[in-house]
Design an enzyme around this catalytic site. Structure first.
Site, PDB file in Angstrom:
ATOM      1  N   SER A 114       0.831  -1.204   0.000  1.00 29.39           N
ATOM      2  CA  SER A 114       0.000   0.000   0.000  1.00 29.39           C
ATOM      3  C   SER A 114       0.863   1.250   0.000  1.00 29.39           C
ATOM      4  CB  SER A 114      -0.905   0.013   1.239  1.00 29.39           C
ATOM      5  OG  SER A 114      -1.622   1.227   1.336  1.00 29.39           O
ATOM      6  N   LYS A 139       3.198  -4.099   6.768  1.00 26.93           N
ATOM      7  CA  LYS A 139       3.481  -4.147   5.331  1.00 26.93           C
ATOM      8  C   LYS A 139       4.943  -3.805   5.055  1.00 26.93           C
ATOM      9  CE  LYS A 139      -1.234  -3.192   3.670  1.00 26.93           C
ATOM     10  NZ  LYS A 139      -1.480  -4.551   3.167  1.00 26.93           N
TER      11      LYS A 139
END
Length: 225
Positions: A114, A139
């Site tokens: 992302s 992430k």
């Protein structure tokens, strides 16, 4: 006669992963998908996808799925969770996939994370960063584990995701300052293009719709062809 190799897909049950599954099968790739439940199994098998039940959070499940008789050419993963979730696959699940991909000697690993992860933290407002911080930390840990794995990788960081049909205006950039929206189907098309692109090897790329940017920044588009 050699056994045909597969693209291994984690996250195919919904969202960007489902769009990637459709994109791959439309291009006649042989796809093997890892699913946690039977819920979407029939739909994926109808698309011609080989389904293996298992949880990416369990490394034994991943080994059973990926180290079988059929060689795996590449791995694509879109798995993750929401900030409110007590257990998310963003780091541990992706770490397991990366570690087993090393054992399987795959030729390419594509990780979808992302915008806001890693150095693209500069692209988001403090309010959005605060809301997403737990997910973005996981992430980034997955990204760093992949970079350090020795695998040939592409990391794709989409902007805000929408579910409408593809616009064809999805673009990639190495500029970490860029933010915007993008349709999931356009992310899938960009992922599929990166799969066969040597230019995308060992790159970290943000993905946005050229017509849905936040602000009007000037930036250099990344050409995957």
């Amino acid at each position: 006669m050699t056994t045909p190799s597969y693209i291994f897909l984690a996250g195919a049950s919904r969202g960007v992963g489902r769009e990637i599954a459709q994109c791959l099968t439309s291009q006649q790739f042989k796809v093997k998908a890892l699913l946690r439940t039977d819920a979407t199994r029939h739909e994926l098998e109808t698309m011609g996808i080989a389904v293996v039940l298992g949880d990416a959070m369990n490394v034994e499940d991943v080994e059973r799925a990926m180290l079988g008789d059929e060689p795996i050419d590449a791995v694509i993963t879109t798995i993750g969770g929401l900030a409110k979730d007590s257990t998310r696959a963003d780091y541990i699940g992706n770490k397991n996939l990366i570690d087993v991909a090393v054992k399987a000697k795959v030729k390419k690993f594509i990780l979808v994370t992302s915008i806001g992860s890693g150095n693209s933290v500069v692209a988001l407002s403090p309010q959005i960063l605060e809301a997403l911080q737990p997910v973005l930390i996981d992430k980034e840990k997955a990204e760093q584990h992949l970079i350090g794995s020795g695998l040939n990788y592409t990391i794709i960081r989409p902007g805000g995701l929408q579910s409408e049909s593809a616009t064809g205006n999805g673009v990639l950039t190495e500029d970490p300052r860029i933010a915007g929206m993008i349709h999931r189907a356009d992310v899938a098309q960009l992922v599929c293009r990166c799969l066969n692109s040597d230019a995308a090897n060992n790159k970290i790329l943000s993905a946005v719709d050229a017509n849905m940017l936040f602000g009007q920044p000037q930036f250099e588009k990344f050409n995957v062809d």
